[in-house]
Design a protein around this motif. Sequence first.
Motif, PDB file in Angstrom:
ATOM      1  N   GLN A  94       0.783  -1.113   0.152  1.00  0.00           N
ATOM      2  CA  GLN A  94      -0.116   0.125   0.064  1.00  0.00           C
ATOM      3  C   GLN A  94       0.827   1.448  -0.111  1.00  0.00           C
ATOM      4  O   GLN A  94       1.799   1.409   0.657  1.00  0.00           O
ATOM      5  N   LEU A  95       0.571   2.261  -0.935  1.00  0.00           N
ATOM      6  CA  LEU A  95       1.524   3.503  -1.101  1.00  0.00           C
ATOM      7  C   LEU A  95       0.543   4.521  -0.602  1.00  0.00           C
ATOM      8  O   LEU A  95      -0.387   4.513  -0.977  1.00  0.00           O
ATOM      9  N   ARG A  96       1.233   5.115   0.496  1.00  0.00           N
ATOM     10  CA  ARG A  96       0.520   6.206   1.210  1.00  0.00           C
ATOM     11  C   ARG A  96       1.357   7.486   1.028  1.00  0.00           C
ATOM     12  O   ARG A  96       2.821   7.427   1.474  1.00  0.00           O
ATOM     13  N   VAL A  97       1.045   8.571   0.682  1.00  0.00           N
ATOM     14  CA  VAL A  97       1.801   9.782   0.813  1.00  0.00           C
ATOM     15  C   VAL A  97       1.368  10.292   2.196  1.00  0.00           C
ATOM     16  O   VAL A  97       0.343  10.501   2.766  1.00  0.00           O
ATOM     17  N   ALA A  98       2.414  10.841   3.019  1.00  0.00           N
ATOM     18  CA  ALA A  98       2.348  11.160   4.409  1.00  0.00           C
ATOM     19  C   ALA A  98       2.514  12.488   4.838  1.00  0.00           C
ATOM     20  O   ALA A  98       2.937  13.278   3.943  1.00  0.00           O
ATOM     21  N   ILE A 114       7.182  15.245  -1.452  1.00  0.00           N
ATOM     22  CA  ILE A 114       6.093  13.891  -1.418  1.00  0.00           C
ATOM     23  C   ILE A 114       7.165  12.780  -0.978  1.00  0.00           C
ATOM     24  O   ILE A 114       8.029  12.557  -1.218  1.00  0.00           O
ATOM     25  N   ASP A 115       6.398  12.432   0.428  1.00  0.00           N
ATOM     26  CA  ASP A 115       6.969  11.275   1.113  1.00  0.00           C
ATOM     27  C   ASP A 115       6.256  10.103   1.071  1.00  0.00           C
ATOM     28  O   ASP A 115       4.763  10.416   1.507  1.00  0.00           O
ATOM     29  N   ILE A 116       6.502   8.993   0.560  1.00  0.00           N
ATOM     30  CA  ILE A 116       5.866   7.926   0.393  1.00  0.00           C
ATOM     31  C   ILE A 116       6.095   6.902   1.475  1.00  0.00           C
ATOM     32  O   ILE A 116       7.275   6.479   1.692  1.00  0.00           O
ATOM     33  N   ALA A 117       5.069   6.576   2.452  1.00  0.00           N
ATOM     34  CA  ALA A 117       5.185   5.431   3.388  1.00  0.00           C
ATOM     35  C   ALA A 117       4.626   3.997   2.986  1.00  0.00           C
ATOM     36  O   ALA A 117       3.709   4.032   2.232  1.00  0.00           O
ATOM     37  N   PHE A 171      11.000   7.813   0.009  1.00  0.00           N
ATOM     38  CA  PHE A 171      10.382   6.543   0.473  1.00  0.00           C
ATOM     39  C   PHE A 171      10.984   6.187   2.011  1.00  0.00           C
ATOM     40  O   PHE A 171      11.851   5.903   2.019  1.00  0.00           O
ATOM     41  N   VAL A 172       9.811   5.835   2.651  1.00  0.00           N
ATOM     42  CA  VAL A 172      10.177   5.283   3.972  1.00  0.00           C
ATOM     43  C   VAL A 172       9.180   4.157   4.466  1.00  0.00           C
ATOM     44  O   VAL A 172       7.971   4.176   3.813  1.00  0.00           O
ATOM     45  N   SER A 206      -1.003  13.976  10.481  1.00  0.00           N
ATOM     46  CA  SER A 206      -0.954  12.615  10.682  1.00  0.00           C
ATOM     47  C   SER A 206      -1.695  12.072   9.495  1.00  0.00           C
ATOM     48  O   SER A 206      -2.138  11.071   9.632  1.00  0.00           O
ATOM     49  N   LEU A 207      -2.150  12.932   8.624  1.00  0.00           N
ATOM     50  CA  LEU A 207      -2.984  12.464   7.519  1.00  0.00           C
ATOM     51  C   LEU A 207      -2.211  11.589   6.417  1.00  0.00           C
ATOM     52  O   LEU A 207      -1.139  11.890   6.065  1.00  0.00           O
ATOM     53  N   PHE A 208      -2.961  10.757   5.781  1.00  0.00           N
ATOM     54  CA  PHE A 208      -2.258  10.108   4.837  1.00  0.00           C
ATOM     55  C   PHE A 208      -3.244  10.069   3.304  1.00  0.00           C
ATOM     56  O   PHE A 208      -4.305  10.042   3.590  1.00  0.00           O
ATOM     57  N   TYR A 209      -2.621   9.730   2.438  1.00  0.00           N
ATOM     58  CA  TYR A 209      -3.205   9.673   0.870  1.00  0.00           C
ATOM     59  C   TYR A 209      -3.015   8.681   0.492  1.00  0.00           C
ATOM     60  O   TYR A 209      -1.747   8.348  -0.122  1.00  0.00           O
ATOM     61  N   ASN A 210      -3.734   7.689   0.292  1.00  0.00           N
ATOM     62  CA  ASN A 210      -3.684   6.223   0.070  1.00  0.00           C
ATOM     63  C   ASN A 210      -3.568   6.267  -1.511  1.00  0.00           C
ATOM     64  O   ASN A 210      -4.800   6.319  -2.063  1.00  0.00           O
ATOM     65  N   ILE A 211      -2.778   6.073  -2.291  1.00  0.00           N
ATOM     66  CA  ILE A 211      -2.396   6.059  -3.892  1.00  0.00           C
ATOM     67  C   ILE A 211      -3.098   4.816  -4.194  1.00  0.00           C
ATOM     68  O   ILE A 211      -3.733   5.097  -5.369  1.00  0.00           O
TER      69      ILE A 211
END
Length: 339
Positions: A94-98, A114-117, A171-172, A206-211
Motif C-alpha cells: 500500500q502506497l501512502r503519501v504522508a 512528497i514522502d511515500i510511506a 520512501f520510508v 498525521s493524515l495519509f493519501y492512499n495512492i
Amino acid sequence: MQAGLLAQHLFFPFNFRPHCSPLSLPRLIFQTLRAIKPPKLYSKRNLGFRCRSTMVSSSPPPVVVKDKIDLTEKERQIFDRLLEVVRHFKLRTQLRVAGGWVRDKLLGRECYDIDIALDDMKGEEFCEKVNEYCSYIGQEEKKIGVIRCNPAQSKHLETARIRLFDMWIDFVNLRFESYCENSRIPTMQFGTAEEDAYRRDLTINSLFYNINKVSIEDFTNRGISDLKCGRIVTPLPPKETFLDDPLRVLRAIRFGARFEFVLDEELKKAATCNEVKVAISKKISRERIGIEIDLMVSGNQPLKAMGCICELELFWIVFSLPHNFEPVFPEGYDRFLLV
C-alpha cells in the motif's frame, strides 16, 4: 524585514555572544518588536514570562479545507508509475503519501515534498523495484539516494530517494516508535498505518493519501476536523507526546504560527509544565533548537511564533545562555539598552 530583525537579536541558540546583561534580553525583544510594528501592539508586560494571550488568538480563524485532493499532472504521472510498479511485480504494498503534503493539498496549497510511506518493505527495496521496472519498459534506471539513520542530526529513520518525472520522491516504511526516559531518539520498528499516524507530532500532520485506493485516511479520526477548526492538537496526550520528544513543543508553536491556528488548551498546559521544560533543556541540542527558531523567524508569522514562546513561559528555556556564561560589557553599552 521582520525575520531579519528578529534573527539579529534572537538567534542565539548557536553561538550568540550578547554584549549586554542577560537581564536585558527581554528588552532586546521589545526593541525589535517596536522596530517592526507600532508600539501600541506590544508592552513589556506581555513580553515577559507571563504574557497575555495577544499573540495567540483564543478563537481559531475560519479555514477552507477541500473535500478531496486535486492532483497536478506531474503528481498523477508519479503516482501512476508507482502503481505500475506494484502491479508489475504483483506486490501487495500500500502506497501512502504522508504528512505535510496531504495537509497542504487539503488547504489548497501546492507542495513539492512528497514522502511515500510503505507498509511492507523499506524505501531502498521499493526504489530498486522502480528501477527494475524502468529497465523492463526500456527506460534508463534512476540513481537511488539513501539517507542513513543519523540520530545526532535528528534523522531517526533510513530514507531512500529517487527522481521521477523531475521530482525527488522520498520512501520510508511505516513505523512504530518507543522512547527511553533520557533521550528523544526513538527505537524504531515496522508499524501499521494507524501506529504511524499516532506517533506523529500533530493531528494535522498525521493524515495519509492512499495512492492505491485514491482516498484520504485519517486514522486519528480528528486530523481533518482539527484542520477545519484551525487547531493544533497532538494525536496522543500532549504531556506524554512532549516528554517523548520535546522538540514537538517547538514544532507545535511553529505550525500554529505558520497557519495562524490556535494551540489546544491541553497542549498549552502540557508545554508549560516543569517536566516538559526540563525535557526541552536536556533532550534537545542547542543546534536543533536553533533550526526550529530559524524556521520560525524566516516564516510568515515570526512575531506570532515569538509571542507564543513567551506566552508559554519558554523564553529562558529556548534562549538560554551557555553554562557559566559571563557577558562582556563594552564601553557605553548601556546607551543601547534604552527603549
